[in-house]
Scaffold this active site. Sequence first.
Site, PDB file in Angstrom:
ATOM      1  N   PRO A 124       0.890  -1.447  -0.095  1.00 38.69           N
ATOM      2  CA  PRO A 124      -0.186  -0.019  -0.073  1.00 38.69           C
ATOM      3  C   PRO A 124       0.891   1.287  -0.073  1.00 38.69           C
ATOM      4  O   PRO A 124       1.898   1.441   0.715  1.00 38.69           O
ATOM      5  CB  PRO A 124      -0.822  -0.060   1.313  1.00 38.69           C
ATOM      6  N   ASN A 125       0.246   2.040  -0.689  1.00 38.41           N
ATOM      7  CA  ASN A 125       0.883   3.488  -0.781  1.00 38.41           C
ATOM      8  C   ASN A 125       2.245   3.716  -1.711  1.00 38.41           C
ATOM      9  O   ASN A 125       2.569   4.966  -1.941  1.00 38.41           O
ATOM     10  CB  ASN A 125       1.264   4.009   0.668  1.00 38.41           C
ATOM     11  N   ARG A 133       5.124  11.111  -2.318  1.00 41.43           N
ATOM     12  CA  ARG A 133       4.778  11.048  -0.996  1.00 41.43           C
ATOM     13  C   ARG A 133       5.872  11.079   0.031  1.00 41.43           C
ATOM     14  O   ARG A 133       7.123  10.302  -0.192  1.00 41.43           O
ATOM     15  CB  ARG A 133       4.451   9.116  -0.907  1.00 41.43           C
ATOM     16  N   TYR A 151      11.173   9.054   1.835  1.00 35.48           N
ATOM     17  CA  TYR A 151      11.178   8.043   0.757  1.00 35.48           C
ATOM     18  C   TYR A 151      11.841   8.402  -0.570  1.00 35.48           C
ATOM     19  O   TYR A 151      11.898   7.648  -1.268  1.00 35.48           O
ATOM     20  CB  TYR A 151       9.606   7.373   0.693  1.00 35.48           C
ATOM     21  N   ASN A 157       8.453  -5.039  -0.663  1.00 30.66           N
ATOM     22  CA  ASN A 157       8.184  -3.986   0.296  1.00 30.66           C
ATOM     23  C   ASN A 157       6.743  -3.951   0.752  1.00 30.66           C
ATOM     24  O   ASN A 157       5.672  -3.510  -0.076  1.00 30.66           O
ATOM     25  CB  ASN A 157       8.586  -2.675  -0.177  1.00 30.66           C
ATOM     26  N   ALA A 171       2.900  -0.418   5.024  1.00 25.71           N
ATOM     27  CA  ALA A 171       2.396  -0.825   6.301  1.00 25.71           C
ATOM     28  C   ALA A 171       1.956  -1.941   6.694  1.00 25.71           C
ATOM     29  O   ALA A 171       1.672  -2.475   7.830  1.00 25.71           O
ATOM     30  CB  ALA A 171       1.203   0.283   6.632  1.00 25.71           C
ATOM     31  N   HIS A 206       3.737  -4.264   9.534  1.00 25.83           N
ATOM     32  CA  HIS A 206       3.716  -4.107  10.728  1.00 25.83           C
ATOM     33  C   HIS A 206       2.319  -4.947  11.344  1.00 25.83           C
ATOM     34  O   HIS A 206       2.245  -5.105  12.565  1.00 25.83           O
ATOM     35  CB  HIS A 206       3.582  -2.651  11.309  1.00 25.83           C
ATOM     36  N   ASP A 215       1.229 -15.140   6.089  1.00 31.71           N
ATOM     37  CA  ASP A 215       0.965 -16.406   5.894  1.00 31.71           C
ATOM     38  C   ASP A 215       1.162 -17.113   4.405  1.00 31.71           C
ATOM     39  O   ASP A 215       1.719 -18.058   4.337  1.00 31.71           O
ATOM     40  CB  ASP A 215      -0.547 -16.636   6.502  1.00 31.71           C
ATOM     41  N   GLU A 261      12.708  -8.805   2.027  1.00 35.27           N
ATOM     42  CA  GLU A 261      11.787  -7.889   2.538  1.00 35.27           C
ATOM     43  C   GLU A 261      12.765  -6.374   2.339  1.00 35.27           C
ATOM     44  O   GLU A 261      13.879  -6.162   2.874  1.00 35.27           O
ATOM     45  CB  GLU A 261      11.463  -8.087   4.150  1.00 35.27           C
ATOM     46  N   HIS A 287      12.826  -2.201   2.677  1.00 37.53           N
ATOM     47  CA  HIS A 287      12.083  -0.858   2.948  1.00 37.53           C
ATOM     48  C   HIS A 287      13.003   0.229   2.479  1.00 37.53           C
ATOM     49  O   HIS A 287      14.148   0.178   2.812  1.00 37.53           O
ATOM     50  CB  HIS A 287      11.934  -0.780   4.575  1.00 37.53           C
ATOM     51  N   LEU A 288      12.428   1.484   2.125  1.00 33.52           N
ATOM     52  CA  LEU A 288      13.142   2.276   1.591  1.00 33.52           C
ATOM     53  C   LEU A 288      13.931   3.179   2.811  1.00 33.52           C
ATOM     54  O   LEU A 288      14.930   3.558   2.763  1.00 33.52           O
ATOM     55  CB  LEU A 288      12.151   3.478   0.842  1.00 33.52           C
ATOM     56  N   SER A 289      12.736   3.328   3.806  1.00 29.38           N
ATOM     57  CA  SER A 289      13.425   4.295   4.928  1.00 29.38           C
ATOM     58  C   SER A 289      14.148   3.032   5.915  1.00 29.38           C
ATOM     59  O   SER A 289      13.563   1.966   5.821  1.00 29.38           O
ATOM     60  CB  SER A 289      12.272   4.820   5.508  1.00 29.38           C
ATOM     61  N   ARG A 334      12.560   4.903  13.023  1.00 30.22           N
ATOM     62  CA  ARG A 334      11.236   5.723  13.060  1.00 30.22           C
ATOM     63  C   ARG A 334      10.243   5.525  14.103  1.00 30.22           C
ATOM     64  O   ARG A 334      10.681   4.945  15.155  1.00 30.22           O
ATOM     65  CB  ARG A 334      10.761   5.423  11.480  1.00 30.22           C
ATOM     66  N   ARG A 361       6.763   1.019  13.743  1.00 26.18           N
ATOM     67  CA  ARG A 361       7.430   0.604  12.472  1.00 26.18           C
ATOM     68  C   ARG A 361       8.609  -0.626  12.976  1.00 26.18           C
ATOM     69  O   ARG A 361       9.235  -1.038  12.112  1.00 26.18           O
ATOM     70  CB  ARG A 361       7.948   1.718  11.793  1.00 26.18           C
TER      71      ARG A 361
HETATM   72  C1  DQA Z   1       7.921   1.466   4.272  1.00 25.03           C
HETATM   73  C2  DQA Z   1       7.934   1.438   5.911  1.00 25.03           C
HETATM   74  C3  DQA Z   1       6.792   1.239   6.241  1.00 25.03           C
HETATM   75  O1  DQA Z   1       6.794   1.509   7.676  1.00 25.03           O
HETATM   76  C4  DQA Z   1       5.505   2.405   5.721  1.00 25.03           C
HETATM   77  O2  DQA Z   1       4.302   1.861   6.133  1.00 25.03           O
HETATM   78  C5  DQA Z   1       5.705   2.273   4.011  1.00 25.03           C
HETATM   79  C6  DQA Z   1       6.929   1.961   3.619  1.00 25.03           C
HETATM   80  C7  DQA Z   1       9.516   1.803   3.581  1.00 25.03           C
HETATM   81  O3  DQA Z   1       9.605   1.567   2.511  1.00 25.03           O
HETATM   82  O4  DQA Z   1      10.265   2.364   4.223  1.00 25.03           O
HETATM   83  O5  DQA Z   1       4.866   2.457   3.216  1.00 25.03           O
HETATM   84  O6  DQA Z   1       7.908  -0.015   3.856  1.00 25.03           O
END
Ligand code: DQA
Length: 147
Positions: free
Chosen positions: A10-11, A18, A23, A74, A77, A80, A87, A98, A100-102, A107, A111
Site C-alpha cells: 500500500p501507498n 509521498r 522515501y 516491500n 504498512a 507491521h 501466511d 523484505e 524498506h526504503l526508510s 522511526r 514500525r
Molecule cells: C516502508 C516503511 C513502512 O513503515 C511504511 O508503512 C511504508 C514504507 C518503507 O519502504 O520504508 O509504506 O515499507
Amino acid sequence: MLTIVVIHGPNLNMLGRREPEIYGRTTLAEIDAALATRAATAGFRLLSVQSNHEGALVDCLQGEGWTAAGIIINPGALTHYGLALRDALAALATPIIEVHLSNVYRREPFRHTSVIAPVATGQITGLGWRGYVLALEWLIETLAADR
Ligand code: DQA
C-alpha cells in the site's frame, strides 16, 4: 526463463510524491524499470505488482509465488500487521527479501515490528531505492550459484 516477483504494498504507488524527505523522489515506475533492466541482463524475467489491498497481494503470491525463483517485497504498512500476507509468504519455499526504503528502526515504534521478517530470508532497510537493486543482486548471485 526464471521469474523474480517484486511486490509493492500500500501507498508505494505514490513514491516520488509521498513524503519525499523520507522515501525519496524516485518513482515506483523508475524503480521497476531499473529492476527489469538488471534482471534482463542476468537472464531473469521480472514481474512487478503493486496493490493497496492485502488480499490482492495474497492472490498474487498464490498465483505467481509458487513458480517464482525469488521474491522481493516491500509490504508498506502491511509489514507491521499483515498476517494474511505473512501466511501467504510463509507457505513458499522460494527466497524472500523484505525491502524498506526508510530505516524503519529509526522511526516510530510501531514500525519497529515486522510480522514479515520471521518468514523472510533477509531484510534490507534504510538504503532507499537502491535497496531493491541490492536485493535483486543478491537473488541473481544466489540463484546462479544454485543452478
Ligand atoms: C516502508 C516503511 C513502512 O513503515 C511504511 O508503512 C511504508 C514504507 C518503507 O519502504 O520504508 O509504506 O515499507
